[in-house]
Design an enzyme around this catalytic site. Structure first.
Site, PDB file in Angstrom:
ATOM      1  N   ASP A 107      -7.985  -5.412  -0.010  1.00 36.80           N
ATOM      2  CA  ASP A 107      -8.457  -6.284  -1.089  1.00 36.80           C
ATOM      3  C   ASP A 107      -8.050  -7.736  -0.920  1.00 36.80           C
ATOM      4  O   ASP A 107      -8.494  -8.593  -1.683  1.00 36.80           O
ATOM      5  CB  ASP A 107      -7.924  -5.771  -2.440  1.00 36.80           C
ATOM      6  CG  ASP A 107      -8.520  -4.419  -2.784  1.00 36.80           C
ATOM      7  OD1 ASP A 107      -9.742  -4.282  -2.638  1.00 36.80           O
ATOM      8  OD2 ASP A 107      -7.776  -3.508  -3.178  1.00 36.80           O
ATOM      9  N   HIS A 166       0.851  -1.186   0.000  1.00 36.50           N
ATOM     10  CA  HIS A 166       0.000   0.000   0.000  1.00 36.50           C
ATOM     11  C   HIS A 166       0.881   1.228   0.000  1.00 36.50           C
ATOM     12  O   HIS A 166       1.941   1.223   0.622  1.00 36.50           O
ATOM     13  CB  HIS A 166      -0.909   0.008   1.238  1.00 36.50           C
ATOM     14  CG  HIS A 166      -2.111   0.866   1.075  1.00 36.50           C
ATOM     15  ND1 HIS A 166      -2.085   2.218   1.282  1.00 36.50           N
ATOM     16  CD2 HIS A 166      -3.378   0.557   0.691  1.00 36.50           C
ATOM     17  CE1 HIS A 166      -3.287   2.704   1.048  1.00 36.50           C
ATOM     18  NE2 HIS A 166      -4.093   1.723   0.671  1.00 36.50           N
TER      19      HIS A 166
HETATM   20  N1  CMC Z   1       4.045  -7.782  -4.597  1.00 32.90           N
HETATM   21  C1  CMC Z   1       5.379  -7.795  -4.752  1.00 32.90           C
HETATM   22  N2  CMC Z   1       6.169  -6.705  -4.628  1.00 32.90           N
HETATM   23  C2  CMC Z   1       5.571  -5.554  -4.356  1.00 32.90           C
HETATM   24  C3  CMC Z   1       4.172  -5.449  -4.182  1.00 32.90           C
HETATM   25  C4  CMC Z   1       3.404  -6.626  -4.299  1.00 32.90           C
HETATM   26  N3  CMC Z   1       2.088  -6.584  -4.143  1.00 32.90           N
HETATM   27  N4  CMC Z   1       3.830  -4.170  -3.906  1.00 32.90           N
HETATM   28  C5  CMC Z   1       4.983  -3.485  -3.920  1.00 32.90           C
HETATM   29  N5  CMC Z   1       6.039  -4.312  -4.186  1.00 32.90           N
HETATM   30  C6  CMC Z   1       7.456  -3.938  -4.226  1.00 32.90           C
HETATM   31  C7  CMC Z   1       7.777  -3.170  -5.503  1.00 32.90           C
HETATM   32  O1  CMC Z   1       8.163  -4.050  -6.538  1.00 32.90           O
HETATM   33  C8  CMC Z   1       8.902  -2.272  -5.026  1.00 32.90           C
HETATM   34  O2  CMC Z   1      10.051  -3.076  -4.920  1.00 32.90           O
HETATM   35  P1  CMC Z   1      11.520  -2.441  -5.256  1.00 32.90           P
HETATM   36  O3  CMC Z   1      11.743  -1.424  -4.175  1.00 32.90           O
HETATM   37  O4  CMC Z   1      12.452  -3.607  -5.215  1.00 32.90           O
HETATM   38  O5  CMC Z   1      11.407  -1.816  -6.626  1.00 32.90           O
HETATM   39  C9  CMC Z   1       8.487  -1.907  -3.612  1.00 32.90           C
HETATM   40  O6  CMC Z   1       7.683  -3.013  -3.157  1.00 32.90           O
HETATM   41  C10 CMC Z   1       7.677  -0.599  -3.513  1.00 32.90           C
HETATM   42  O7  CMC Z   1       6.534  -0.744  -4.352  1.00 32.90           O
HETATM   43  P2  CMC Z   1       5.850   0.402  -5.224  1.00 32.90           P
HETATM   44  O8  CMC Z   1       5.175  -0.216  -6.400  1.00 32.90           O
HETATM   45  O9  CMC Z   1       6.852   1.490  -5.485  1.00 32.90           O
HETATM   46  O10 CMC Z   1       4.773   0.957  -4.196  1.00 32.90           O
HETATM   47  P3  CMC Z   1       3.597   1.945  -4.538  1.00 32.90           P
HETATM   48  O11 CMC Z   1       3.345   2.685  -3.286  1.00 32.90           O
HETATM   49  O12 CMC Z   1       3.875   2.722  -5.766  1.00 32.90           O
HETATM   50  O13 CMC Z   1       2.385   0.966  -4.889  1.00 32.90           O
HETATM   51  C11 CMC Z   1       0.577  -0.524  -4.655  1.00 32.90           C
HETATM   52  C12 CMC Z   1       1.412   0.587  -3.997  1.00 32.90           C
HETATM   53  C13 CMC Z   1      -0.643  -0.795  -3.795  1.00 32.90           C
HETATM   54  C14 CMC Z   1       0.109  -0.049  -6.035  1.00 32.90           C
HETATM   55  C15 CMC Z   1       1.461  -1.783  -4.793  1.00 32.90           C
HETATM   56  O14 CMC Z   1       1.868  -2.225  -3.517  1.00 32.90           O
HETATM   57  C16 CMC Z   1       0.752  -2.900  -5.540  1.00 32.90           C
HETATM   58  O15 CMC Z   1       0.798  -2.938  -6.773  1.00 32.90           O
HETATM   59  N6  CMC Z   1       0.061  -3.835  -4.807  1.00 32.90           N
HETATM   60  C17 CMC Z   1      -0.727  -4.865  -5.443  1.00 32.90           C
HETATM   61  C18 CMC Z   1      -2.039  -4.277  -5.951  1.00 32.90           C
HETATM   62  C19 CMC Z   1      -3.008  -4.022  -4.810  1.00 32.90           C
HETATM   63  O16 CMC Z   1      -3.196  -4.864  -3.955  1.00 32.90           O
HETATM   64  N7  CMC Z   1      -3.671  -2.849  -4.858  1.00 32.90           N
HETATM   65  C20 CMC Z   1      -4.687  -2.487  -3.872  1.00 32.90           C
HETATM   66  C21 CMC Z   1      -4.258  -1.352  -3.001  1.00 32.90           C
HETATM   67  S1  CMC Z   1      -5.288  -1.135  -1.548  1.00 32.90           S
HETATM   68  C22 CMC Z   1      -6.845  -0.682  -2.079  1.00 32.90           C
HETATM   69  C23 CMC Z   1      -6.877   0.549  -2.880  1.00 32.90           C
HETATM   70  O17 CMC Z   1      -6.491   1.616  -2.395  1.00 32.90           O
HETATM   71  O18 CMC Z   1      -7.352   0.474  -3.994  1.00 32.90           O
END
Ligand code: CMC
Length: 428
Positions: free
Chosen positions: A364, A307
């Site tokens: 989720d 998140h």
């Molecule tokens: N599985 C594996 N690795 C992950 C995941 C995951 N679900 N989420 C983040 N990471 C890793 C990412 O690859 C990165 O690694 P590195 O530092 O080595 O490059 C690090 O963690 C930081 O991730 P980010 O993508 O920069 O984080 P963000 O804040 O931009 O994204 C997020 C947040 C929710 C989009 C992301 O965690 C994600 O894609 N999660 C899966 C989708 C999900 O469950 N979304 C629902 C969010 S909650 C409800 C809502 O608000 O809609």
């Protein structure tokens, strides 16, 4: 003297006020930076940008706190209903007995749609995505209420109570109609004598499932699901609603854009993606261990984990994980996908990759398993999120409409070509 922050650019000092939120959040008010210095701030994804002052929802993601109007989500989940929480989020206080009755009666009496409204559904192919239909239909229903969609702020605010009740009510009718349209089933009239959730399930399943009657446990679990989605401060869809509203657009147009923003798999679409992921792990015979390795190597993403704001447990995930187990136990129903989810959670929480990045289950991760147990098909999951989030979108639209916010208009850093000349087609 009030606190300030000094920024030095090209040897020159600029002084800006510091703002403190009521929960100790700190910000530097940089609204005058560009005018003073010619510089803007660059913050891709707005991870560091406060786009508004808001009194609706507070999150402390470091420790996993979520409060609406000051009340912890755990207390609301334990004691309140979705409609109680919706009222709280929109109007700023828990409703008194009379206020609650007026609100819930207004929602109950606004459930049906105009006679000729159903025709709009026949313009969609049967397999149209329910989020596309919902977004279009929220704007369409607004067309039947000229005073609520006049794009005249003063007039719209005068009729805000009506617009809010109407949207909370009709979003559920439209969702149920979309489900029926996709299955080629006749639409079902709402019943005013039923509660919010029971009426929704009635409009979804009446006649399709013989003698359909949801159990009290199913109705409670669905109400809890909606309550836990009611608001979540400046996420992708809510900030979209505020952005659209800042141009003066009406509530219906603004929440319709919120639905589109919610659709994507990184936001509300994650609840669909989680169940699809769990199903494919199950079908492949994996217990989740191989999938964890794939997520760590970047070949897959563990949907329902991570998140932008929570760097600890999302408190909604904790509540929903427990609720999923309780619901299935009450229904005498076991789902192998729940076992896989629990295994994935345990494995991820013990794994250095996830620990280092502070990745925990989000709302989720378990919500889809609850919806699945109630019989809601996977393609409707994000629509269910939208029904739950409607109060938050409405509250944020209202907050923006009643404060002196400017039109939202971010800047950019242009990195394209400079000063090119037009070349006629024959010379290209
Ligand atoms: N599985 C594996 N690795 C992950 C995941 C995951 N679900 N989420 C983040 N990471 C890793 C990412 O690859 C990165 O690694 P590195 O530092 O080595 O490059 C690090 O963690 C930081 O991730 P980010 O993508 O920069 O984080 P963000 O804040 O931009 O994204 C997020 C947040 C929710 C989009 C992301 O965690 C994600 O894609 N999660 C899966 C989708 C999900 O469950 N979304 C629902 C969010 S909650 C409800 C809502 O608000 O809609």
């Amino acid at each position: 003297m009030s606190e300030t922050a000094t920024i030095t650019i090209e040897g020159k000092e600029f002084v800006y006020p510091v703002i403190h939120g009521t929960e100790g959040e700190k910000a530097i008010d940089l609204r005058k930076l560009r005018g003073d210095s010619g510089y803007i701030t660059y913050d891709d994804g707005y991870g560091n940008t406060g786009s508004c002052l808001s009194e609706i929802t507070f999150i402390n993601g470091e420790v996993g706190i979520l409060r609406h109007r000051g009340i912890p989500i755990e207390e609301l989940a334990e004691n309140a209903s979705f409609l109680n929480t919706a009222f709280l989020v929109i109007y700023g206080h828990l409703p008194g007995k009379e206020e609650y009755e007026t609100f819930s009666n207004s929602i109950g009496s606004n459930a049906s749609v105009p006679g000729d409204f159903s025709h709009h559904f026949s313009g969609f192919p049967n397999d149209a995505h329910p989020m596309a239909v919902l977004s279009a239909m929220l704007n369409a229903i607004g067309c039947y209420h000229g005073k609520l969609t006049s794009n005249n702020r003063e007039q719209e605010l005068e009729h805000f109570y009506k617009a809010a009740s109407l949207l909370i009510s009709k979003v559920r009718t439209i969702a149920a109609m979309t489900y029926r349209m996709r299955k080629d089933l006749p639409f079902v009239e709402p019943r005013e004598d039923l509660g919010y959730v029971e009426n929704f399930l009635h409009m979804m399943f009446h006649g399709e499932k013989e003698d359909y009657q949801p159990s009290a446990e199913e109705a409670h679990a669905l109400d809890l699901f909606l309550l836990l989605h009611a608001d979540h401060e400046q996420n992708c869809s809510t900030s979209t609603v505020r952005m659209v509203s800042s141009g003066g657009a009406n509530l219906f147009a603004s929440v319709s854009s919120g639905v589109s923003a919610l659709w994507g798999p990184l936001h509300g679409g994650a609840n669909t993606a989680v169940v699809k992921m769990l199903q494919s792990i199950h079908d492949s015979g994996d217990d989740g261990s191989q999938f964890i390795e794939a997520a760590k190597s970047g070949k897959a993403r563990l949907m329902g984990f991570g998140h932008r704001v929570y760097k600890n447990y999302d408190p909604r995930a904790k509540i929903l994980g427990g609720a999923a187990e309780k619901l299935m136990a009450n229904m005498g129903h076991s789902d192998p996908l729940l076992d896989i989810a629990r295994h994935l959670e345990k494995a991820a929480l013990e794994d250095e990759y996830f620990i280092q990045r502070k990745l925990y289950p989000n709302v989720d991760f378990y919500s889809g398993l609850i919806l699945k147990a109630i019989g809601i098909p996977v393609e409707m999951f994000t629509v269910m999120f939208a029904i739950g989030r409607m109060p938050g979108w409405i509250a944020n639209w209202h907050e923006l409409a009643t404060t002196s916010s400017r039109i939202h208009r971010p800047r950019q850093i242009y990195t394209g070509k400079t000063d090119q000349h037009y070349v006629p087609v024959k010379d290209r």
